[in-house]
Each structure stands twice: as structure tokens, then as C-alpha cells.
Design an enzyme around this catalytic site. Sequence first.
Site, PDB file in Angstrom:
ATOM      1  N   HIS A   1       0.829  -1.201   0.000  1.00  0.00           N
ATOM      2  CA  HIS A   1       0.000   0.000   0.000  1.00  0.00           C
ATOM      3  C   HIS A   1       0.867   1.256   0.000  1.00  0.00           C
ATOM      4  O   HIS A   1       2.097   1.182  -0.007  1.00  0.00           O
ATOM      5  CB  HIS A   1      -0.941   0.000   1.214  1.00  0.00           C
ATOM      6  CG  HIS A   1      -0.255  -0.268   2.523  1.00  0.00           C
ATOM      7  ND1 HIS A   1      -0.114  -1.534   3.039  1.00  0.00           N
ATOM      8  CD2 HIS A   1       0.345   0.551   3.404  1.00  0.00           C
ATOM      9  CE1 HIS A   1       0.533  -1.482   4.195  1.00  0.00           C
ATOM     10  NE2 HIS A   1       0.831  -0.228   4.439  1.00  0.00           N
TER      11      HIS A   1
ATOM     12  N   CYS B   1      -9.173  -8.102   6.547  1.00  0.00           N
ATOM     13  CA  CYS B   1      -9.080  -6.644   6.515  1.00  0.00           C
ATOM     14  C   CYS B   1     -10.464  -6.054   6.721  1.00  0.00           C
ATOM     15  O   CYS B   1     -11.426  -6.451   6.051  1.00  0.00           O
ATOM     16  CB  CYS B   1      -8.497  -6.151   5.190  1.00  0.00           C
ATOM     17  SG  CYS B   1      -8.052  -4.392   5.228  1.00  0.00           S
TER      18      CYS B   1
ATOM     19  N   TYR C   1      -3.320   3.655   2.509  1.00  0.00           N
ATOM     20  CA  TYR C   1      -4.404   3.144   1.672  1.00  0.00           C
ATOM     21  C   TYR C   1      -3.834   2.182   0.634  1.00  0.00           C
ATOM     22  O   TYR C   1      -2.710   2.369   0.149  1.00  0.00           O
ATOM     23  CB  TYR C   1      -5.124   4.290   0.942  1.00  0.00           C
ATOM     24  CG  TYR C   1      -5.908   5.214   1.835  1.00  0.00           C
ATOM     25  CD1 TYR C   1      -7.224   4.921   2.193  1.00  0.00           C
ATOM     26  CD2 TYR C   1      -5.331   6.376   2.334  1.00  0.00           C
ATOM     27  CE1 TYR C   1      -7.945   5.763   3.023  1.00  0.00           C
ATOM     28  CE2 TYR C   1      -6.043   7.231   3.164  1.00  0.00           C
ATOM     29  CZ  TYR C   1      -7.345   6.917   3.509  1.00  0.00           C
ATOM     30  OH  TYR C   1      -8.054   7.752   4.334  1.00  0.00           O
ATOM     31  N   THR C   2      -4.627   1.188   0.283  1.00  0.00           N
ATOM     32  CA  THR C   2      -4.250   0.272  -0.785  1.00  0.00           C
ATOM     33  C   THR C   2      -4.923   0.705  -2.079  1.00  0.00           C
ATOM     34  O   THR C   2      -6.156   0.788  -2.135  1.00  0.00           O
ATOM     35  CB  THR C   2      -4.672  -1.172  -0.453  1.00  0.00           C
ATOM     36  OG1 THR C   2      -4.081  -1.562   0.787  1.00  0.00           O
ATOM     37  CG2 THR C   2      -4.218  -2.125  -1.553  1.00  0.00           C
TER      38      THR C   2
END
Length: 476
Positions: free
Chosen positions: A271, A442, A287-288
Site C-alpha cells: 500500500h 481486513c 491506503y491500498t
Amino acid sequence: MPSYTLEQVQAHCKPNDVWIILHNKVYDVTKYLEDHPGGSAILIEVAGADATEAFEEVGHSDEAREQLEPFYIGDLPNEEHADEVEVYRPTFEQVSQSAVINTKKSSTWSTLIRAAIRLGLGGLFATAAVKAYRQGWTPSKLLHPLSSSLQTLSPSTSRTQGTSATFWTGVGIATITQLSLTLGLGIWASTKLDVQKEFTHYTSHLPSSPARLLHLKPVTLPPKSLPPILNPRQWRPFTLTAKTLVAPNVYRLVFALPQSTDILGLPTGQHVALRATINSVTVQRSYTPISNNTDTGRLELLIKVYPQGALTQYLSSMSIGETIDIRGPKGAMKYSPAYAKNIGMIAGGTGITPMYQLIRAICEDPADKTKISLLYANNTEEDILLREELDAFAAGYPDKFEVRYVLSHPGEGWEGYRGFVNGDVIERHIGPVAEGGKVLLCGPPPMVNAMKKTLGGMGWEVPGAVAKAGDQVFCF
């Protein structure tokens, strides 16, 4: 595990009451103070604070991280998560550059060795030539044209002059012999000792005939590659080019790369971090991207706006043309097709983003035979993110990917799972513990903690406080 706000953690900052934060997890290390190898003062100094950066800068071992697990008491709420701090490791390019520098240093030794060989061998052959001449090898036998010239210049009317002529003739022959041998041996030794030249300027298969070396075409070296778009230690501004509301309080943001042909170069499973200054306070969060290295010229993010999330509020208010600082790659996940035979995924809300990144990479790679089963939990049907894309992958790659949606507040017409992800649902779609299988988690911390407990009860190896790439159950 319960959640503790940053304000609650900050209250535990006394010598007999020490809480710290590491990677957005809360630890009560009061009972560990006397056992800490570096002394209690170090822990007391960071009491009530986020000690992640200091912890990683020291370079703690895996054993040290495992010793922390008994003191793990909870998590920061999702909206208070700080930017993750990873252990910095040199890239392949940096290691290669270091190797080149070392090779250049070694070439200095090669130069010295070449000089020694030239002087030593030259002197050796010169001495041998003089000795041979004195033992009866005449100039005509060694070098007839040169012998004639030297005899013309040398007087021969007396024994002394004849002896002198003989001596100086020998010296002349020895000198010429030395120069010739030194030149030839020096060239030969150079080609054998100069590692830097041999590896960077010649083709892998040299011609067998020395004469053919004269006809070698110069090797054209490839142009230097441009620096990577991302840097794990340096921030770089990226310009917002598109912003779309895709679900309640959820935006799809597109940032431009420097060139339209550029790719981000982010390894699958990792990420990036975003940084902004809001009300004179610097805020960071990871953030990915939902884009990958087949998408040129852009970086796409899916973000959910939280009422108390300063950075998400900032991102949602950005205008087209504005910039934000980004750096990376970051993360412990190192995905490759050899990672696992079967991957079970359990995601909630925006926790779908790292899963989607892997799903795209696996489905779009014909050589990757990994099988994926995704359980995606949300409150309502409207909250399901990337549903169209997920359904398209499930329909297009049924031998690789399947998805099941779970809603806690479904509408009347909902035909999927209702409630929460539980052991029965996991058993049915992910299956029991199997060799070569992994589970990825996640989502909101309460959901992730509940899933870890459920999976542990099913026999899966539950991870520790800090995720490792090889964990059987990995938490993003």
C-alpha cells in the site's frame, strides 16, 4: 479486544502505569519495565504515546516482537489510526548499486596487481635474456637485424671493447625483450583482471580467435532507467484528476502519475501512505490502491469518509487539480503466485481494497493458478463496494474466484447471507485448515478481532500483534 482512544492511552503515562501504541495497537507494558533490555527509562519516555517509529528505528528482532504479545490489550479506533511505519530495507537497485561500487573499489587492486605483474615478469625475462646471452646465445640467434646494427656500432679492435660490446648488446636485447613481453603480458593480464570491464563491456561469448576481436562491434549499453514513481522514504506530490461518489460517504479518487505511460510500480499486496497538513497538524494514513501495474498514468484509491476522520474529510473536499503527498511502497505482504494454493479472504467495508488488488492480479495472470474465496461483509446492499467488478471477476474466472456477500442489515429482497460472518460460513466457503492455505483479513478492528478468534477456534494459526508475510492468517 477492546478499542482505546488516543486520549485514553495518553492518560497512562506514569512510571507505574505505562501504555504505548505500536502499529495502531495498544500495549500495557507496566509489568515489562524491569525486564526491558534497554532499561525502564526508555519505555517510560514514550509512555502514553505512539512509539512505533522509535521501535522500528531500533530494529527489534522477531523474538522481541513476540515478547510483546502478552502485553497487547486492544486497538486504536479505525478513525484514529496513524500512518503505519515499516522497517526500511534496501531495494534491489540499491543493493546492485552497492555491488557496482565494491567492484570499482576492487578494480583499484586489479590495477596494482597488473602493474606488479608487468614489472615482475618484465624484470624476470630481462634477467633471463642477459644470462642467456652471457652463456653463448648470440644476438644473431635471438634477433638478427638488431644484432647486425649493434655490431656495426660496436668497435671490435680490442678484447676490452669486444667484451663491452658483448655486454651492451645483451642489455639492449634484454631491454627490448622486456618491453615486448611487458606489453603483451600487460594486455593479457588486463583482460583477465579487470572485472568491471569484462562484465560491462563484452558480450557473454567472446570469439575464440584473437584476430576476430578486431572486428567486435561496440556493445550499446541500455539507457539508464528513470527513477521509480514511488519512494518508501520520500514524499512526492500527486495531482487529483477525478473524484466520484460511488457509495454513501465513499469516493473513488484518481491521481495522475508524472507521465501518461508511467506505471505505479507498487508490488501486489502493498500500500501507499498519504499525508496532508490540516489545521497546522500533519496527518498521515495508509491506503491500498485499487489500480495496479497494468493501469498506466494513474493511481486510484477508494476511501470512506468518517465524521471524525480528518484525512478522509480532507480528501473528500479536494478539488480537481489539487495535490497531496504520497510515498511507498509499504506493508509486510509480499505476494507471488507461490504464496498459497488457496486463499480465503474475509473483508469488511473498505477493507475490500487490498483484497481487490490481489484478486485482480491473480485473475488477470494466466500463469497464476491460486484459488480465492471471498466473504465480504457490509451493513446494507448499498454499502457493497466494487460489486460490479467483483461479480465480473467471479463470472469471468469461476475456476479461480468466488465471492459471497454477508449483510448485517439486509433489505427484504436480499437472498445472500444475513447477519455476520461466522464459523459455519467460513467452513462452507473457505474450508477447514489445509496445507498450502492462507486466510487474509481486513476491515474494522472489531470484525478482524472476532474473525481471528473464530479462525483460531477452527485450528488456524492466529497471528501475533504484528503481521508477518508468512502468517497462516494475515491481517492487513
